[in-house]
Scaffold this active site. Structure first.
Site, PDB file in Angstrom:
ATOM      1  N   SER A   7      -9.819  -0.684   7.220  1.00 39.95           N
ATOM      2  CA  SER A   7      -9.092  -0.472   5.803  1.00 39.95           C
ATOM      3  C   SER A   7      -8.305  -1.708   5.287  1.00 39.95           C
ATOM      4  O   SER A   7      -8.159  -1.612   3.970  1.00 39.95           O
ATOM      5  CB  SER A   7      -8.262   0.723   5.709  1.00 39.95           C
ATOM      6  OG  SER A   7      -8.708   1.714   5.571  1.00 39.95           O
ATOM      7  N   SER A  60      -9.713   1.745   2.931  1.00 39.09           N
ATOM      8  CA  SER A  60      -8.629   2.696   1.890  1.00 39.09           C
ATOM      9  C   SER A  60      -7.643   1.514   1.200  1.00 39.09           C
ATOM     10  O   SER A  60      -7.258   2.058   0.374  1.00 39.09           O
ATOM     11  CB  SER A  60      -7.945   3.518   2.890  1.00 39.09           C
ATOM     12  OG  SER A  60      -7.317   3.084   4.016  1.00 39.09           O
ATOM     13  N   LYS A  62       0.981  -1.277   0.026  1.00 36.72           N
ATOM     14  CA  LYS A  62       0.117   0.113  -0.093  1.00 36.72           C
ATOM     15  C   LYS A  62       0.970   1.155  -0.061  1.00 36.72           C
ATOM     16  O   LYS A  62       1.858   1.546   0.842  1.00 36.72           O
ATOM     17  CB  LYS A  62      -1.053  -0.092   1.165  1.00 36.72           C
ATOM     18  CG  LYS A  62      -1.860   1.129   1.354  1.00 36.72           C
ATOM     19  CD  LYS A  62      -2.732   0.687   2.473  1.00 36.72           C
ATOM     20  CE  LYS A  62      -3.850   1.987   2.648  1.00 36.72           C
ATOM     21  NZ  LYS A  62      -4.701   1.853   3.676  1.00 36.72           N
TER      22      LYS A  62
HETATM   23  N1  GLN Z   1     -12.812   3.919   6.559  1.00 31.05           N
HETATM   24  C1  GLN Z   1     -12.223   4.327   7.716  1.00 31.05           C
HETATM   25  C2  GLN Z   1     -11.961   5.880   7.622  1.00 31.05           C
HETATM   26  O1  GLN Z   1     -12.330   6.406   6.588  1.00 31.05           O
HETATM   27  C3  GLN Z   1     -11.021   3.464   7.980  1.00 31.05           C
HETATM   28  C4  GLN Z   1     -10.021   3.967   7.247  1.00 31.05           C
HETATM   29  C5  GLN Z   1      -8.869   2.969   7.528  1.00 31.05           C
HETATM   30  O2  GLN Z   1      -8.846   1.942   8.184  1.00 31.05           O
HETATM   31  N2  GLN Z   1      -7.381   3.600   7.092  1.00 31.05           N
HETATM   32  O3  GLN Z   1     -11.416   6.425   8.493  1.00 31.05           O
END
Ligand code: GLN
Length: 488
Positions: A180, A156, A81
């Site tokens: 994410s 994400s 990532k």
């Molecule tokens: N969807 C969550 C957010 O927008 C989690 C994101 C993540 O785990 N990096 O914060």
């Protein structure tokens, strides 16, 4: 899909060790799959074609001359990532502000993967600074779900999950602050694990919310994920939040009996808002746990309804502080529009950050500001303790918790982007594990009528990754999910 596309990493390693396939051949085949389908899926921000092939050739030479080190992931190409720093390889966090940032060092997880013989295939797309649930918040482009190109891959870590699902990489790393890794794993039909807070070093993970962030693996199977975790887990003097606890042997424990385990099913996780097809698929999968000799118990997680509001105060608060470092002075984008220092800061940050990142910085700054700090940040921190207590109580009665990873099936690109609150609700089943710090894993448990993947989540007490992988592996074998043919 190429011949190596969905092959277990263990099998790829055996091919290499027996010299039935060269590392170059395997690396070539993943690169050609990327060439063939990534213009549609868009999982990668950077593909390291030449360096990957050079590294593959080096490993092949070492194998031929008998000086190969035979590491855990020797010759396995992996995707990382793009919020995990890689020495000499552009690391953007899918943000304009780091568009041309070339880190001078490797994250600890990256050096560990390299030490175990892995090859860096490329860097995967994500929501900007990992803020989002669909990968639509990338400043560069949205990634598509390989099961339906009109839909999001989740986020994400959407690029990592999509790359693995599409056979562009046999495994990948993501980060999970509120879901994410697990949510995109569920949306793409892959396995994703968020380890316990402290199990994996975060040195070199670009910080989003430091009390929640964790790095973890995405793979096609539970044993691939176990193998990847084995390579990256363990304490690290560079990260004071990494735990000194010894790392278990995840692979040798994966085949243990699961008979007699007590599995909790939180009643609050099956309320309104959960998609009917997901609920059905989960109930069928949970029944199979009984077939494995586990007993099911209804438990209660009474604070569940406060999870989203708690997370969306704490995560932006920490983000607003972490993101203060992007000021155009030390690294990253610097605006050309600079009458004085203040205007330089202002225009750098206005130009460099996207809409969602700005929203989080504003929310975070607000909840931390004098007069609101007690009402929001302190209050949320207290509720966080209550959420953690829900887990401590539940784990007095049961060994694991099982439930959905996501409330909905993968949604259409654009469907939720205009309504941030609706997007935030996608995280209802995942944020609690981060707030408490416990591990959680998403496992494919079926496909919907439209052929979209469905994920089941298993959560475990602190540092119980070995047992968690063991149970997930047993359930994976028992479910034996038949994948429809991938449309791409
Ligand atoms: N969807 C969550 C957010 O927008 C989690 C994101 C993540 O785990 N990096 O914060």
């Amino acid at each position: 899909m190429t011949e190596f596309g969905q092959m277990p990493i263990k099998q790829l390693r055996e091919l290499i060790q027996r010299r039935d396939a060269s590392v170059t051949e395997i690396t070539q085949s993943f690169l050609s799959r990327i060439r063939q389908c990534d213009d549609k899926i868009k999982a990668f921000l950077t593909v390291e074609e030449e360096p990957a092939l050079a590294q593959a050739a080096r490993l092949d030479r070492q194998l031929a001359s008998g000086e190969s080190k035979n590491g855990l992931l020797s010759g396995i190409p992996l995707a990382i990532k793009d919020n995990i720093v890689t020495q000499g390889v552009r690391t953007t966090c899918a943000s304009r502000i780091l568009e041309n940032y070339i880190p001078p060092y490797d994250a600890t997880v990256v050096s560990r993967l390299k030490e175990s013989g892995a090859i860096l295939l490329g860097k995967t797309n994500c929501d900007e600074f990992a803020m989002g649930s669909s990968t639509e918040n990338s400043a560069f482009f949205a990634t598509r779900n390989p099961w339906d190109l009109e839909r999001v891959p989740g986020g994400s870590s959407g690029g990592s999950a999509a790359a693995v699902a599409a056979g562009e990489a046999p495994g990948a790393l993501g980060s999970d602050t509120g879901g994410s890794i697990r949510q995109p794993a569920a949306f793409c039909g892959t396995v994703g694990l968020k380890p316990t807070y402290g199990r994996v070093s975060r040195y070199g993970l670009v910080a989003f919310a430091s009390s929640l962030d964790q790095i973890g693996p995405v793979g096609n199977s539970v044993s691939d994920v176990a193998l990847l975790l084995q390579a990256i887990a363990g304490s690290d003097p560079q990260d004071s939040t990494s735990a000194a606890r010894p790392v278990e042997d995840y692979l040798s424990e994966i085949d243990q009996e699961v008979k007699g385990l007590k599995i909790g099913v939180p009643k609050e996780w099956f309320g309104s808002g959960l998609d009917g097809q997901i609920e059905q698929s989960l109930q069928a999968a949970i029944k199979k746990l009984e077939g494995l000799g586990c007993s099911l118990l209804e438990v209660s997680m009474p604070q569940t309804e406060y999870a989203i509001s708690t997370y969306y105060i704490i995560a932006p608060a920490e983000a607003s502080s972490n993101l203060a470092r992007y000021d155009g002075v030390r690294y990253g984008h610097r605006s050309a529009d600079q009458k004085d220092l203040d205007s330089m800061f202002k225009s750098t940050r206005s130009e460099g950050f996207g809409e969602e990142v700005k929203r989080r910085i504003m929310i975070g700054t607000y909840v931390l500001s004098a007069g609101y700090y007690d009402a929001y940040f302190i209050k949320a921190s207290k509720v966080r303790t209550l959420l953690r207590n829900d887990y401590l109580e539940a784990f007095k009665k049961v060994d694991f918790l099982v439930g959905p990873t996501t409330p909905s099936l993968p949604f259409k690109i654009g469907e939720k982007k205009k309504d941030p609150l609706e997007m935030y609700l996608m995280d209802v089943y995942t944020v609690t594990a981060n707030l408490a710090g416990i591990p959680g894993l998403s496992l494919p448990c079926g496909f919907s009528q439209e052929g979209l993947p469905i994920g089941l989540q298993i959560q475990a007490p602190y540092f119980q990754e070995a047992r968690l992988l063991n149970l997930a592996h047993a359930l994976e074998q028992e479910l034996n999910v038949k994948r429809p043919k991938l449309p791409i």
